[in-house]
Scaffold this motif. Structure first.
Motif, PDB file in Angstrom:
ATOM      1  N   MET A   1       0.836  -1.200   0.000  1.00  0.00           N
ATOM      2  CA  MET A   1       0.000   0.000   0.000  1.00  0.00           C
ATOM      3  C   MET A   1       0.864   1.241   0.000  1.00  0.00           C
ATOM      4  O   MET A   1       1.858   1.299   0.685  1.00  0.00           O
ATOM      5  CB  MET A   1      -0.896  -0.005   1.236  1.00  0.00           C
ATOM      6  N   ARG A  68      -5.868   2.978   6.981  1.00  0.00           N
ATOM      7  CA  ARG A  68      -5.208   2.059   6.062  1.00  0.00           C
ATOM      8  C   ARG A  68      -4.163   1.226   6.786  1.00  0.00           C
ATOM      9  O   ARG A  68      -4.057   0.017   6.596  1.00  0.00           O
ATOM     10  CB  ARG A  68      -4.562   2.843   4.922  1.00  0.00           C
ATOM     11  N   GLU A 107     -11.193  -7.362   3.090  1.00  0.00           N
ATOM     12  CA  GLU A 107     -10.472  -6.359   2.313  1.00  0.00           C
ATOM     13  C   GLU A 107     -11.447  -5.445   1.565  1.00  0.00           C
ATOM     14  O   GLU A 107     -11.253  -4.231   1.501  1.00  0.00           O
ATOM     15  CB  GLU A 107      -9.538  -7.038   1.317  1.00  0.00           C
ATOM     16  N   ASN A 108     -12.497  -6.031   0.995  1.00  0.00           N
ATOM     17  CA  ASN A 108     -13.479  -5.221   0.274  1.00  0.00           C
ATOM     18  C   ASN A 108     -14.153  -4.225   1.205  1.00  0.00           C
ATOM     19  O   ASN A 108     -14.394  -3.068   0.832  1.00  0.00           O
ATOM     20  CB  ASN A 108     -14.532  -6.128  -0.371  1.00  0.00           C
ATOM     21  N   ASN A 111     -11.771  -1.395   1.810  1.00  0.00           N
ATOM     22  CA  ASN A 111     -11.684  -0.504   0.656  1.00  0.00           C
ATOM     23  C   ASN A 111     -12.882   0.434   0.574  1.00  0.00           C
ATOM     24  O   ASN A 111     -12.753   1.608   0.239  1.00  0.00           O
ATOM     25  CB  ASN A 111     -11.571  -1.320  -0.631  1.00  0.00           C
ATOM     26  N   GLN A 112     -14.053  -0.085   0.877  1.00  0.00           N
ATOM     27  CA  GLN A 112     -15.252   0.748   0.869  1.00  0.00           C
ATOM     28  C   GLN A 112     -15.183   1.818   1.955  1.00  0.00           C
ATOM     29  O   GLN A 112     -15.578   2.968   1.741  1.00  0.00           O
ATOM     30  CB  GLN A 112     -16.492  -0.122   1.057  1.00  0.00           C
ATOM     31  N   ALA A 115     -12.777   4.427   0.794  1.00  0.00           N
ATOM     32  CA  ALA A 115     -13.377   5.210  -0.288  1.00  0.00           C
ATOM     33  C   ALA A 115     -14.290   6.288   0.281  1.00  0.00           C
ATOM     34  O   ALA A 115     -14.324   7.416  -0.234  1.00  0.00           O
ATOM     35  CB  ALA A 115     -14.153   4.294  -1.232  1.00  0.00           C
ATOM     36  N   ALA A 210      -6.714   2.593  -2.067  1.00  0.00           N
ATOM     37  CA  ALA A 210      -7.530   1.764  -1.197  1.00  0.00           C
ATOM     38  C   ALA A 210      -6.633   0.785  -0.468  1.00  0.00           C
ATOM     39  O   ALA A 210      -5.476   0.595  -0.804  1.00  0.00           O
ATOM     40  CB  ALA A 210      -8.558   0.999  -2.046  1.00  0.00           C
ATOM     41  N   ALA A 211      -7.212   0.157   0.547  1.00  0.00           N
ATOM     42  CA  ALA A 211      -6.444  -0.826   1.299  1.00  0.00           C
ATOM     43  C   ALA A 211      -6.156  -2.014   0.412  1.00  0.00           C
ATOM     44  O   ALA A 211      -6.989  -2.438  -0.377  1.00  0.00           O
ATOM     45  CB  ALA A 211      -7.243  -1.283   2.518  1.00  0.00           C
ATOM     46  N   THR A 212      -4.974  -2.581   0.548  1.00  0.00           N
ATOM     47  CA  THR A 212      -4.627  -3.792  -0.189  1.00  0.00           C
ATOM     48  C   THR A 212      -4.072  -4.804   0.779  1.00  0.00           C
ATOM     49  O   THR A 212      -3.474  -4.455   1.792  1.00  0.00           O
ATOM     50  CB  THR A 212      -3.574  -3.507  -1.278  1.00  0.00           C
TER      51      THR A 212
END
Length: 221
Positions: A1, A68, A107-108, A111-112, A115, A210-212
């Protein structure tokens, strides 16, 4: 990231590609190379806008950066557990699927969340880049005319090219002339891409990443 404070171009700008040529050859044969994204990134208008975005949305960016890092720490044990399971004898895609899906779901969600935290700086970046990208073609055409270039290609298309063949700095100079400054506050109702070609919200290189998942992404065997 990457750091959320590093606002980078992930702009999907339409532009020409590259071929082998020196500057002297370009003037004779009409061949040159250029990277339009790099030209936009180096423009004074974008550099100023990036600084304004970092200052104006510092609170949101700091929050996103902290979140993050926290998400990365939360995901790391899950990644490690998945990798250990994948090394076990008899591990298969079916046996690893529940762990992979759980990790992907987490993870999704992260990311949301990021965002939402970075929505305003993302819009500010897209708005600033759109204003510059509207004049990119004009800047390319001006640089091409000034050097009698008839063929301009992207650097990635060349096996080799001399630095002197690159007219990217000339395109940046034209952009500085055509777009000395841009705003970072979109008008009410504005949406990216409404007028002219707008950069994709970060595409390959998001303004606020976004987070990875740390380490390798889970994949079934």
């Amino acid at each position: 990231m990457t750091s959320t404070k590093t606002l980078l171009l992930a702009a999907a700008l339409a532009g020409p590609g590259v071929v082998v040529a020196t500057q002297a050859q370009a003037q004779v044969s009409g061949i040159a190379v250029a990277d339009p994204e790099a030209a936009v990134a180096a423009s004074r208008a974008w550099q100023a806008a990036r600084g304004q975005i970092q200052t104006t949305y510092k609170v949101q960016l700091d929050q996103a950066d902290a979140r993050r890092r926290a998400v990365s720490a939360e995901l790391q044990p899950l990644v490690t557990a998945y990798q250990n399971a994948a090394r076990q004898p008899g591990a298969s895609e079916a046996s690893l699927r529940p762990q992979a899906q759980a990790l992907q779901t987490r993870e999704n969600a992260a990311n949301q969340e990021l965002a939402r935290l970075t929505e305003q700086p993302q819009r500010a970046q897209a708005y600033a880049l759109e204003q510059i990208s509207r004049r990119l073609n004009d800047a390319v055409q001006a640089a091409v005319r000034a050097r009698n270039v008839t063929l301009l290609l992207r650097p990635a298309a060349a096996l080799f090219s001399q630095p002197t063949a690159d007219i990217t700095p000339a395109i940046t100079t034209e952009l500085d002339r055509l777009v000395p400054t841009v705003g970072i506050t979109p008008p009410p109702g504005w949406q990216p891409g409404q007028q002219g070609a707008a950069p994709a919200a970060a595409g390959a290189r998001p303004a606020v990443p976004a987070a990875t998942t740390p380490g390798r992404r889970p994949q079934g065997r």
